[in-house]
Design a protein around this motif. Structure first.
Motif, PDB file in Angstrom:
ATOM      1  N   HIS A  51       0.729  -1.274   0.049  1.00 40.26           N
ATOM      2  CA  HIS A  51       0.013  -0.200   0.067  1.00 40.26           C
ATOM      3  C   HIS A  51       0.810   1.153  -0.043  1.00 40.26           C
ATOM      4  CE1 HIS A  51      -2.533   3.083   1.766  1.00 40.26           C
ATOM      5  NE2 HIS A  51      -3.512   2.607   0.942  1.00 40.26           N
ATOM      6  N   SER A  52       1.938   1.337   0.887  1.00 36.14           N
ATOM      7  CA  SER A  52       2.853   2.249   0.938  1.00 36.14           C
ATOM      8  C   SER A  52       4.141   1.689   1.443  1.00 36.14           C
ATOM      9  CB  SER A  52       2.566   3.448   1.748  1.00 36.14           C
ATOM     10  OG  SER A  52       2.041   3.160   3.006  1.00 36.14           O
ATOM     11  N   TYR A  53       5.156   2.669   1.318  1.00 29.72           N
ATOM     12  CA  TYR A  53       6.503   2.445   2.038  1.00 29.72           C
ATOM     13  C   TYR A  53       6.992   3.590   2.504  1.00 29.72           C
ATOM     14  CZ  TYR A  53       8.777   3.535  -2.359  1.00 29.72           C
ATOM     15  OH  TYR A  53       9.308   3.957  -3.398  1.00 29.72           O
ATOM     16  N   GLU A  54       8.111   3.800   3.422  1.00 29.71           N
ATOM     17  CA  GLU A  54       8.630   4.774   3.938  1.00 29.71           C
ATOM     18  C   GLU A  54      10.047   4.321   4.130  1.00 29.71           C
ATOM     19  OE1 GLU A  54       8.646   8.388   7.215  1.00 29.71           O
ATOM     20  OE2 GLU A  54       7.292   6.998   7.199  1.00 29.71           O
ATOM     21  N   VAL A  55      11.062   5.200   3.662  1.00 29.02           N
ATOM     22  CA  VAL A  55      12.357   5.036   3.790  1.00 29.02           C
ATOM     23  C   VAL A  55      12.919   5.790   4.996  1.00 29.02           C
ATOM     24  CG1 VAL A  55      14.931   5.099   2.968  1.00 29.02           C
ATOM     25  CG2 VAL A  55      12.919   4.407   1.457  1.00 29.02           C
ATOM     26  N   ILE A  56      12.888   5.273   6.113  1.00 29.18           N
ATOM     27  CA  ILE A  56      13.241   5.969   7.437  1.00 29.18           C
ATOM     28  C   ILE A  56      14.485   6.445   7.436  1.00 29.18           C
ATOM     29  CG2 ILE A  56      13.119   5.808   9.868  1.00 29.18           C
ATOM     30  CD1 ILE A  56      10.889   3.527   9.617  1.00 29.18           C
ATOM     31  N   ASP A  57      15.609   5.639   7.132  1.00 31.85           N
ATOM     32  CA  ASP A  57      16.970   6.158   7.272  1.00 31.85           C
ATOM     33  C   ASP A  57      17.715   4.927   6.579  1.00 31.85           C
ATOM     34  OD1 ASP A  57      17.453   4.056   9.258  1.00 31.85           O
ATOM     35  OD2 ASP A  57      17.194   5.417  10.928  1.00 31.85           O
ATOM     36  N   ALA A  58      19.163   5.158   6.414  1.00 29.15           N
ATOM     37  CA  ALA A  58      19.724   4.098   5.831  1.00 29.15           C
ATOM     38  C   ALA A  58      19.590   2.948   6.369  1.00 29.15           C
ATOM     39  CB  ALA A  58      21.156   4.344   5.878  1.00 29.15           C
ATOM     40  N   GLN A  59      19.168   2.554   7.690  1.00 30.99           N
ATOM     41  CA  GLN A  59      19.000   0.867   8.047  1.00 30.99           C
ATOM     42  C   GLN A  59      17.736   0.550   8.429  1.00 30.99           C
ATOM     43  OE1 GLN A  59      21.504   3.302   9.612  1.00 30.99           O
ATOM     44  NE2 GLN A  59      22.927   2.212   8.241  1.00 30.99           N
ATOM     45  N   ARG A  60      16.835   1.499   7.991  1.00 34.93           N
ATOM     46  CA  ARG A  60      15.296   1.076   8.191  1.00 34.93           C
ATOM     47  C   ARG A  60      14.410   1.511   6.916  1.00 34.93           C
ATOM     48  NH1 ARG A  60      13.380   3.400  13.526  1.00 34.93           N
ATOM     49  NH2 ARG A  60      14.555   5.293  12.491  1.00 34.93           N
ATOM     50  N   THR A  61      13.666   0.480   6.588  1.00 31.51           N
ATOM     51  CA  THR A  61      12.384   0.871   5.506  1.00 31.51           C
ATOM     52  C   THR A  61      11.141   0.115   6.190  1.00 31.51           C
ATOM     53  OG1 THR A  61      13.878   1.112   3.808  1.00 31.51           O
ATOM     54  CG2 THR A  61      11.763   0.475   3.296  1.00 31.51           C
ATOM     55  N   GLN A  62       9.949   1.080   6.386  1.00 34.78           N
ATOM     56  CA  GLN A  62       8.999   0.765   6.725  1.00 34.78           C
ATOM     57  C   GLN A  62       7.887   0.263   5.437  1.00 34.78           C
ATOM     58  OE1 GLN A  62       7.353   2.986   9.972  1.00 34.78           O
ATOM     59  NE2 GLN A  62       5.254   2.625   9.163  1.00 34.78           N
ATOM     60  N   VAL A  63       7.215  -0.782   5.543  1.00 34.23           N
ATOM     61  CA  VAL A  63       6.279  -1.279   4.618  1.00 34.23           C
ATOM     62  C   VAL A  63       4.873  -1.423   5.021  1.00 34.23           C
ATOM     63  CG1 VAL A  63       7.071  -3.498   4.719  1.00 34.23           C
ATOM     64  CG2 VAL A  63       6.312  -2.824   2.604  1.00 34.23           C
ATOM     65  N   ASP A  64       3.824  -1.185   4.247  1.00 34.38           N
ATOM     66  CA  ASP A  64       2.499  -1.089   4.688  1.00 34.38           C
ATOM     67  C   ASP A  64       2.018  -2.092   3.571  1.00 34.38           C
ATOM     68  OD1 ASP A  64       0.131  -0.904   5.422  1.00 34.38           O
ATOM     69  OD2 ASP A  64      -0.062   1.537   5.208  1.00 34.38           O
ATOM     70  N   LEU A  65       1.544  -3.310   4.139  1.00 36.33           N
ATOM     71  CA  LEU A  65       0.944  -4.096   3.287  1.00 36.33           C
ATOM     72  C   LEU A  65      -0.636  -4.063   3.415  1.00 36.33           C
ATOM     73  CD1 LEU A  65       3.417  -7.366   3.870  1.00 36.33           C
ATOM     74  CD2 LEU A  65       3.347  -5.724   2.138  1.00 36.33           C
ATOM     75  N   GLU A  66      -1.269  -4.245   2.265  1.00 37.60           N
ATOM     76  CA  GLU A  66      -2.712  -4.385   2.360  1.00 37.60           C
ATOM     77  C   GLU A  66      -3.163  -5.765   1.769  1.00 37.60           C
ATOM     78  OE1 GLU A  66      -6.277  -1.396   1.297  1.00 37.60           O
ATOM     79  OE2 GLU A  66      -4.863  -1.587  -0.174  1.00 37.60           O
ATOM     80  N   ILE A  67      -3.918  -6.696   2.632  1.00 39.66           N
ATOM     81  CA  ILE A  67      -4.223  -7.872   2.194  1.00 39.66           C
ATOM     82  C   ILE A  67      -5.556  -8.096   2.242  1.00 39.66           C
ATOM     83  CG2 ILE A  67      -4.186 -10.355   3.201  1.00 39.66           C
ATOM     84  CD1 ILE A  67      -1.132  -9.027   3.118  1.00 39.66           C
ATOM     85  N   PHE A  68      -6.149  -8.509   1.006  1.00 39.77           N
ATOM     86  CA  PHE A  68      -7.460  -8.808   0.561  1.00 39.77           C
ATOM     87  C   PHE A  68      -7.795 -10.645   0.677  1.00 39.77           C
ATOM     88  CE2 PHE A  68      -6.052  -5.035  -1.512  1.00 39.77           C
ATOM     89  CZ  PHE A  68      -7.281  -3.933  -1.279  1.00 39.77           C
ATOM     90  N   ARG A  69      -8.704 -10.980   1.295  1.00 40.60           N
ATOM     91  CA  ARG A  69      -8.909 -12.385   1.214  1.00 40.60           C
ATOM     92  C   ARG A  69     -10.360 -12.637   1.642  1.00 40.60           C
ATOM     93  NH1 ARG A  69      -4.961 -12.921   6.507  1.00 40.60           N
ATOM     94  NH2 ARG A  69      -5.907 -11.390   7.666  1.00 40.60           N
ATOM     95  N   ASP A  70     -10.816 -14.007   1.013  1.00 40.81           N
ATOM     96  CA  ASP A  70     -12.017 -14.336   1.182  1.00 40.81           C
ATOM     97  C   ASP A  70     -12.279 -15.260   2.282  1.00 40.81           C
ATOM     98  OD1 ASP A  70     -12.645 -12.956  -1.269  1.00 40.81           O
ATOM     99  OD2 ASP A  70     -12.472 -14.830  -2.522  1.00 40.81           O
ATOM    100  N   GLU A  71     -11.469 -15.761   2.847  1.00 41.88           N
ATOM    101  CA  GLU A  71     -11.425 -16.644   4.024  1.00 41.88           C
ATOM    102  C   GLU A  71     -10.436 -16.041   4.998  1.00 41.88           C
ATOM    103  OE1 GLU A  71     -10.624 -20.504   2.378  1.00 41.88           O
ATOM    104  OE2 GLU A  71     -11.944 -20.607   1.076  1.00 41.88           O
ATOM    105  N   PRO A  72     -10.454 -16.074   6.197  1.00 43.26           N
ATOM    106  CA  PRO A  72      -9.740 -16.027   7.297  1.00 43.26           C
ATOM    107  C   PRO A  72      -8.396 -16.980   7.349  1.00 43.26           C
ATOM    108  CG  PRO A  72     -11.586 -17.210   8.249  1.00 43.26           C
ATOM    109  CD  PRO A  72     -11.898 -17.108   6.794  1.00 43.26           C
TER     110      PRO A  72
END
Length: 127
Positions: A51-72
């Motif tokens: 969905h989105s990502y953010e490069v925080i600094d040289a050692q960290r990157t944050q990723v935001d995943l979006e999951i769509f599913r029909d069953e749990p």
């Protein structure tokens, strides 16, 4: 015998006429059988995307995943961070718990060996 037959010889058929239609019919049958088998496999239906990502600094990157599913179903998603030269500089397996809510957003942090410029979802599989 004509003059051309005498000069060049007569061509004889080496394969029977029924062979190629039989091969074609077998190929079509195998193709239809494989397509039917592939469509009836019991695979849980889900989709995932970054969905989105953010490069925080040289050692960290944050990723935001979006999951769509029909069953749990619980998932394990593999994400990685890429540098500007497209080298993978960090990767992580993100555990997504089973939930009946859809879509679900999961935020995770990837540790990197040098500055990343993007985060990529490689794969998601049922846990």
């Amino acid at each position: 015998m004509t003059d051309l037959d005498a000069r060049y010889g007569r061509h004889r058929r080496t394969t029977p006429r029924w062979l190629w239609p039989l091969v074609a019919a077998l190929g079509v049958t195998v193709g239809i059988a494989w397509a039917a088998w592939a469509s009836w496999t019991d695979v849980p239906v889900f989709q995932a995307r970054v969905h989105s990502y953010e490069v925080i600094d040289a050692q960290r990157t944050q990723v935001d995943l979006e999951i769509f599913r029909d069953e749990p179903v619980a998932l394990t998603c593999r994400v990685f961070a890429q540098a500007q030269d497209k080298v993978v500089v960090g990767e992580k397996n993100v555990e997504v718990p089973a939930s009946s809510q859809s879509p679900v957003r999961v935020v995770s942090e990837i540790r990197t060996e040098r500055r990343a410029v993007t985060a990529v979802l490689d794969s998601c599989e049922p846990s």
